[in-house]
Design an enzyme around this catalytic site. Structure first.
Site, PDB file in Angstrom:
ATOM      1  N   ASP A 144      25.070  89.266  33.114  1.00 61.66           N
ATOM      2  CA  ASP A 144      24.735  89.383  34.270  1.00 61.66           C
ATOM      3  C   ASP A 144      23.331  89.328  34.325  1.00 61.66           C
ATOM      4  O   ASP A 144      22.790  88.593  33.046  1.00 61.66           O
ATOM      5  CB  ASP A 144      25.248  91.437  34.589  1.00 61.66           C
ATOM      6  CG  ASP A 144      23.749  92.433  34.006  1.00 61.66           C
ATOM      7  OD1 ASP A 144      23.452  91.750  33.032  1.00 61.66           O
ATOM      8  OD2 ASP A 144      23.234  92.726  34.504  1.00 61.66           O
ATOM      9  N   TYR A 200      19.957  88.489  34.385  1.00 55.45           N
ATOM     10  CA  TYR A 200      18.224  88.735  33.940  1.00 55.45           C
ATOM     11  C   TYR A 200      17.228  89.625  34.973  1.00 55.45           C
ATOM     12  O   TYR A 200      18.058  89.437  36.487  1.00 55.45           O
ATOM     13  CB  TYR A 200      17.182  87.973  33.156  1.00 55.45           C
ATOM     14  CG  TYR A 200      17.479  86.704  32.082  1.00 55.45           C
ATOM     15  CD1 TYR A 200      17.633  87.341  31.004  1.00 55.45           C
ATOM     16  CD2 TYR A 200      18.053  85.613  32.637  1.00 55.45           C
ATOM     17  CE1 TYR A 200      18.866  86.612  30.088  1.00 55.45           C
ATOM     18  CE2 TYR A 200      17.425  84.119  31.838  1.00 55.45           C
ATOM     19  CZ  TYR A 200      18.063  85.272  29.845  1.00 55.45           C
ATOM     20  OH  TYR A 200      18.524  84.047  29.612  1.00 55.45           O
ATOM     21  N   PHE A 229      22.077  82.755  31.212  1.00 53.03           N
ATOM     22  CA  PHE A 229      21.124  82.219  30.735  1.00 53.03           C
ATOM     23  C   PHE A 229      19.753  81.578  30.608  1.00 53.03           C
ATOM     24  O   PHE A 229      18.830  81.187  30.157  1.00 53.03           O
ATOM     25  CB  PHE A 229      21.318  81.698  29.061  1.00 53.03           C
ATOM     26  CG  PHE A 229      22.964  82.059  28.478  1.00 53.03           C
ATOM     27  CD1 PHE A 229      22.788  83.301  27.329  1.00 53.03           C
ATOM     28  CD2 PHE A 229      23.232  81.638  28.264  1.00 53.03           C
ATOM     29  CE1 PHE A 229      23.780  84.060  26.716  1.00 53.03           C
ATOM     30  CE2 PHE A 229      24.920  82.724  28.303  1.00 53.03           C
ATOM     31  CZ  PHE A 229      24.609  83.759  27.104  1.00 53.03           C
ATOM     32  N   HIS A 232      27.195  86.296  20.082  1.00 57.94           N
ATOM     33  CA  HIS A 232      26.936  86.999  21.275  1.00 57.94           C
ATOM     34  C   HIS A 232      25.376  85.870  20.735  1.00 57.94           C
ATOM     35  O   HIS A 232      25.450  86.549  19.012  1.00 57.94           O
ATOM     36  CB  HIS A 232      26.738  87.480  21.915  1.00 57.94           C
ATOM     37  CG  HIS A 232      25.812  87.406  23.264  1.00 57.94           C
ATOM     38  ND1 HIS A 232      24.761  87.663  23.478  1.00 57.94           N
ATOM     39  CD2 HIS A 232      26.474  87.326  24.964  1.00 57.94           C
ATOM     40  CE1 HIS A 232      24.552  86.634  24.722  1.00 57.94           C
ATOM     41  NE2 HIS A 232      25.596  87.299  25.448  1.00 57.94           N
TER      42      HIS A 232
END
Length: 226
Positions: free
Chosen positions: A66, A68, A79, A188
């Site tokens: 989701d 920032y 990202f 991740h």
């Protein structure tokens, strides 16, 4: 019409999904949230990933979770952060792996638009978030919309590379025909699991898969904005 919010190249493949009743409820919920306080990204950037990478041009799909949730950070690409915003920890780890693996210098910014413009769809599974509260818009309906995006890319005759980092992203594997498409899976890049992410050589894997599919590789360098 909800479809008016979509970039033109995606309207044909997502129009049917966005006509479903749950989407109206989802957008009403987001508007109520905006009325109550900050929601990121801004309204005009919710579909920015689809805007930056047209449907026919998707070579790689990187799935984030989701957006920032800090002021001015997210702008609709997973990202990535806007120019002038400090590079977040997960992206710093992505850059660290890129430098180790490919020798590219770590840039002075976290703005990943150069990737998006080369056909890297930077898609979050959830497209909005309440300011300061990670995962606050999870389970409200965005996942159905973005699953439809994943399926739309998976249904194209032209193959793509799907990048699934972390357990959350790996759950999307059943949406992808792995006979026709390449899948790059790994830990991740967040600080919690970065030890397993480092050394996984995702950029080489992605570019080798793209080459095997007959496409030009991605230039992963991000220019300094200094």
């Amino acid at each position: 019409m909800v479809t008016d919010m979509l970039p033109e190249s995606w309207r044909g493949v997502l129009g049917e999904e966005l006509a479903k009743p749950y989407v109206t409820e989802l957008l009403d919920f987001v508007e109520q949230e905006r009325a109550a306080g900050p929601v990121y990204p801004p309204r005009e950037q919710v579909f920015a990933a689809l805007e930056a990478t047209p449907y026919e041009q998707v070579k790689v799909l990187i799935l984030g979770q989701d957006p920032y949730h800090g002021p001015g950070q997210g702008h609709g690409l997973c990202f990535s952060v806007q120019p002038g915003v400090k590079t977040p920890p997960s992206l710093r780890n992505i850059y660290k792996e890129m430098k180790e693996e490919l020798g590219h210098p770590v840039p002075d910014n976290g703005y990943l638009m150069p990737w998006a413009k080369q056909g890297v769809l930077l898609l979050n599974a959830v497209l909005t978030v309440r300011g300061g509260e990670a995962n606050s818009h999870k389970g409200k309906g965005w996942e159905k919309v973005t699953d439809a995006v994943i399926r739309a890319v998976a249904d194209r005759p032209d193959p793509a590379v799907f990048v699934l980092w972390g357990n959350y992203a790996k759950k999307k594997l059943p949406l992808i025909d792995t006979e026709r498409h390449a899948v790059v899976q790994g830990a991740h890049p967040s600080p919690l699991s970065a030890k397993k992410f480092f050394g996984s050589r995702p950029f080489t894997q992605i570019n080798e898969a793209i080459a095997a599919q007959g496409h030009a590789p991605i230039d992963w360098r991000i220019p300094d904005l200094g």
